[in-house]
Structures are given as structure tokens and as C-alpha cells.
Design an enzyme around this catalytic site. Structure first.
Site, PDB file in Angstrom:
ATOM      1  CB  SER A 135      -0.874   0.008   1.252  1.00  0.00           C
ATOM      2  OG  SER A 135      -0.062   0.254   2.382  1.00  0.00           O
ATOM      3  CE  LYS A 136      -0.486   7.648  -2.242  1.00  0.00           C
ATOM      4  NZ  LYS A 136      -1.673   7.497  -3.041  1.00  0.00           N
ATOM      5  NE  ARG A 137       0.355   1.060   6.502  1.00  0.00           N
ATOM      6  CZ  ARG A 137       0.975  -0.085   6.688  1.00  0.00           C
ATOM      7  NH1 ARG A 137       2.134  -0.119   7.280  1.00  0.00           N
ATOM      8  NH2 ARG A 137       0.439  -1.218   6.282  1.00  0.00           N
ATOM      9  CG  ASN A 138       3.338  -1.654   2.616  1.00  0.00           C
ATOM     10  OD1 ASN A 138       2.951  -1.301   1.510  1.00  0.00           O
ATOM     11  ND2 ASN A 138       2.772  -2.631   3.277  1.00  0.00           N
TER      12      ASN A 138
END
Ligand code: GLU
Length: 485
Positions: free
Chosen positions: A258-261
């Protein structure tokens, strides 16, 4: 199996946003497979979802592939014998096939309303049975159809899924079996006449004579529906494309990317100063390996070495640190001229300089001292800014580190000895500073040179000190030391 046909592979994104790591990994494997086999690489834009796919994203997808160095043989901009390559320009083709399926009895009109379908789903949830269309409109009588029509209902076109199962051999996962009890009749055309993905993708793969479908594992479950469309089109099973579903890419934390990882757009990586070769090299390793623990491959080598047999079936893990390390390797491997060409826009865009002749000359002289040290091009502006800045000031955080008596002593002596230098080169600078600060004052190099570094570059992080001072010139170096001592 269509193994004796010339290989034709397609990358078929639906650009509802910018292309991400996962899309590009798929594109890369498609490209590499086509190039490895001497086949054809087709680039097709699946833009039937007109509300979510925009012209801007389509253009960005095209630019991204180009920037990454993946050339295509058929597709947008280059054309080809099986075009158009934008699905939005092929709507009449899908409508014709849908009409044919209706006429053959492979598909039927379904008048169920959204509320009715929701009620069915709700009942299925309660009864704990697999969700899916219940076949209500499979065999409506002419009277029922007339009633629905009179009510003004607009039907969708739904494909009839026969009883039984679909079995196919995935080139990565081996035999895959789908029980049709879990593959309900599915919609091909919406009530407004627009085609759905399953119809468009299957029709195009057949008409474009695609031999191999390499794509993400998330699409595995759509395969039995696509095969059903091939059947209805009258394609014989030995002409179906072969499927290879690529393993998922997980984030470093093992969660879905996801954007986060890490799952950010390729333009983010571009702006952060990753080279296309590094991105491709790294993404190639997500689920594939060239063997012999090798990690460094060029695009050319990828095309030479890529085989589906070397693609793993287990999920791959995205590792930003590894991408960074590969990027550093690729940066070091650039020729000075290439490194300059990549670096200049970063300096100009960050406002470090305007690209004038004198600034370019200084940049060319300075780049070799940092090429070995950076992992991303975006680090360059901060490292070289001290050479170009007109209103020089020491960073507050660094100023604290030299606002003591020791620093005063260091800088005063450094100033005095450097002033006497007639030849200003990193060698002579180092020589006098070592003699004065290390030998005479007996200081540790880290302390002594740290103070000088902060004084001349404005920061405790800088390119190698003596080279930096040589580039900055005697006058400016002394001026800066004088101003903070
Ligand atoms: N257009 C589909 C997507 O972007 C992929 C089509 C395919 O590879 O079969 O999800």
C-alpha cells in the site's frame, strides 16, 4: 497449447490512477518475456471504465513505460495491425460479440434490479451460501420479458456459466481448477450498453492473438470467466492463451502493498531520484531471479535471461532499502556525462542554480566527488547547494555544534594557515589543515575537520571536505570561516 505460434504478450493496464510498483512489475515481465522469446509486446489500454480512467492517466501510463525503457511493438502511439489499442475505441467490437453470445444462447438478458440483487445477496449471506447471481433471469418466458420491458427495465447482458469446472495449467502455479458452483453467471454488458472488463479483455486477447497472459495473481479468479468467453467465441482450447499469474508483491511488513509500505506511483520514485534502470532491475527481482544469487541486471540482460520457469509462486516482498542500494549501484555505474545529465534537472528544479554556463561548469567539476556517495539523485541539491548559494548561512542545527571556544580556536588557526596558501588544491588544503589542527592542536580529525566543514559548507553533512573547499575556492572558503569563527 499455442506454443508453436509466435509469442504475443500484452500489458493491459486500466489507468484509474498513476501506474504503481505492482503494475510495472507486470509490465516488465510481459516486456521481458516478449523480448526473450523474440515475440511481440502489445500495450493495450483498458479504459472501458470511463468514470475512473482519465486521459491524463492514460498519457502518464504511456510516458511511464517509455521512461522506464519498455518499448512496445503494438499499442498507443505506434499503432499496429490489431488496433485500436484503447478499448474505448473498440466498443462496437464488444457490442457485436455480446449480440452474438445472446443469439447463440450463451448469454441472456437479465432484468434484475440492483435492489433485487442485493436482496439475493443478503439471503445468501444469511443462509451462509456462496454469494453470486441466482440465475433468476436465465430462462424467462416471452411474457415475463414483455412485462419487464413494459416496466421500462433496462437489462444487462449476462453470461451463462455451465455446470462443471474449468481446469487450466498456469505456467507458474501448475494446474488450477475452478468449480462453477463458485463462478456464477456474470455480467458482460451493463444496462447502459457499456462492456465490462471480462468481456473486453477476453475478446481483445483473442482478436489480438495473444499467446501468453502474464499478469498479477489478483486476476487469477477472473480466468474461468475469460475462458468461458473464449468458448462462446468459438476458440478451440488449443488456441487459448497460456496464463501465468505472477505472485503478489507484499510490503516489508508482509501486509498487502500500500502507499504506506512502498506502493506509490512510479512518478514518486522518479521525483525521488531513482533511475529507471534501478527501478526495473529491482522490480525484476520481485518474484523472479536471474540465478546464481545475482542481483544486478540491465534491461538487456533481463531480456536475455527472463524465463517464466524462474518466476516463483510465493509472494515477493518489497524492500525499499534494497531498491535504494541497487539505485546507488546504478548511479555509480553512470559515466560522468550521464551522471551530469541525470543530475542537472534535480539541481535546477530545486532552485540550486539556473543552469548557466558557469554553474554547469562548476556542477561538472563537483559531481565526481559525490557520485560514489549517494543512493538517490534527490540528495544532490542539498549536497552541492553550498557551492552556489549567494546568501550563505550555517544551518541552525550545525551552528550550535561550532559555537564554542574550541571551534573558535580551530577556525582561527585554519583561517590563518589557509590564508598563506599559494596553491589552492585539496591536497595542499588537507596538508596545512592536518599540520595545524591535528598535529599542532592535537585534535581528533572528526572534531577539527567537523568545525571547518560546518563553517564552509553550512552543514555537518557534506561532500568530502578538502575537495569541497577546492571547488568553493580560496576566497569564499576563507570568507565563510571568518564569518563564523
Ligand atoms: N486491466 C486489468 C487491470 O489493470 C488487467 C487486465 C489483465 O491483465 O488481464 O487490472
Amino acid at each position: 497449447m499455442p506454443t508453436n505460434r509466435p509469442v504475443r504478450v500484452r500489458f493491459a493496464p486500466s489507468p484509474t490512477g498513476e501506474l504503481h510498483v505492482g503494475n510495472i512489475r507486470t509490465a516488465l515481465f510481459d516486456w521481458a518475456y516478449a523480448r526473450h522469446t523474440g515475440g511481440t509486446f502489445i500495450f493495450r489500454i483498458e479504459d472501458t471504465d470511463t468514470e475512473r480512467v482519465t486521459d491524463e492517466y492514460i498519457q502518464k501510463a504511456i510516458d511511464t513505460l517509455k521512461w522506464l525503457g519498455m518499448d512496445w511493438d503494438e499499442g498507443p502511439e505506434v499503432g499496429g495491425p490489431n488496433g485500436p489499442y484503447l478499448q474505448s475505441q473498440r466498443l462496437d467490437i464488444y457490442a457485436e460479440w455480446a449480440a452474438k453470445f445472446l443469439a447463440q444462447g450463451d448469454a441472456y438478458h437479465c432484468y434484475c434490479s440492483a435492489d433485487e440483487l442485493e436482496a439475493v445477496r443478503e439471503a445468501q449471506r444469511k443462509a451462509n451460501v456462496a454469494p453470486g447471481y441466482n440465475g433468476h433471469c436465465r430462462s424467462l418466458s416471452p411474457e415475463q420479458i414483455a412485462t419487464y420491458e413494459a416496466e421500462g427495465r433496462k437489462p444487462v447482458v449476462r453470461m451463462r456459466m455451465p455446470e462443471g469446472e474449468t481446469i487450466f495449467t498456469d505456467l507458474i502455479r501448475g494446474e488450477v481448477k475452478f468449480d462453477h458452483n463458485f463462478v456464477p453467471d456474470f455480467v458482460l454488458v451493463r444496462a447502459d450498453g457499456s462492456p465490462l472488463y471480462t468481456l473486453a479483455v477476453a475478446v481483445d486477447d483473442v482478436l489480438m492473438q495473444v499467446t501468453h497472459v502474464l499478469r498479477g495473481e489478483d486476476l487469477l479468479s477472473s480466468t474461468p470467466r475469460q475462458i468461458r468467453v473464449y468458448q462462446a467465441m468459438g476458440v478451440s482450447p488449443d488456441e487459448y492463451p497460456l496464463f501465468a499469474h505472477l505472485p503478489f508483491v507484499m510490503g516489508q511488513d508482509n501486509a498487502k502493498l500500500s502507499k504506506r509500505n512502498g506502493e506509490t506511483s512510479i512518478s514518486w520514485y522518479r521525483e525521488a531520484g531513482y533511475l529507471p534502470e534501478a527501478i526495473c532491475n529491482y522490480l525484476a527481482l520481485l518474484g523472479w531471479s536471474p540465478g546464481e544469487d545475482r542481483e544486478n541486471v540491465t534491461m538487456k540482460e533481463l531480456a536475455e535471461l527472463f524465463t517464466v520457469e524462474r518466476v516463483h509462486s510465493s509472494p515477493a516482498r518489497f524492500d525499499m532499502k534494497k531498491l535504494e542500494a541497487i539505485n546507488g549501484d546504478k548511479i555509480r555505474a553512470l559515466t560522468p556525462e550521464e551522471f551530469f545529465t541525470w543530475s542537472l534537472p534535480f539541481l535546477v528544479n530545486a532552485g540550486v542554480h539556473t543552469g548557466s554556463e558557469a554553474e554547469v561548469a562548476l556542477t561538472k567539476a563537483a559531481l565526481p566527488i559525490i557520485q560514489e556517495r549517494i543512493t538517490k539523485l534527490s540528495e544532490i541539491p542539498a549536497l552541492l547547494n553550498f557551492l552556489f548559494v549567494s546568501n550563505f548561512a550555517v544551518e541552525a542545527e550545525s551552528l550550535v555544534k561550532i559555537s564554542d571556544a574550541d571551534s573558535k580556536k580551530i577556525l582561527t588557526l585554519a583561517h590563518e594557515r589557509l590564508s598563506g596558501l599559494t596553491e589552492w588544491s585539496h591536497g595542499t588544503i588537507e596538508e596545512v589543515l592536518r599540520a595545524a589542527l591535528i598535529e599542532e592542536l592535537g585534535l581528533k580529525p572528526r572534531i577539527a575537520f567537523g568545525a571547518v566543514r560546518i563553517a564552509v559548507t553550512g552543514s555537518h553533512i557534506s561532500p568530502p571536505l578538502f575537495e569541497s573547499m577546492e571547488l568553493l575556492g580560496k576566497e569564499k572558503s576563507l570568507e565563510r570561516i571568518a564569518s563564523v569563527r
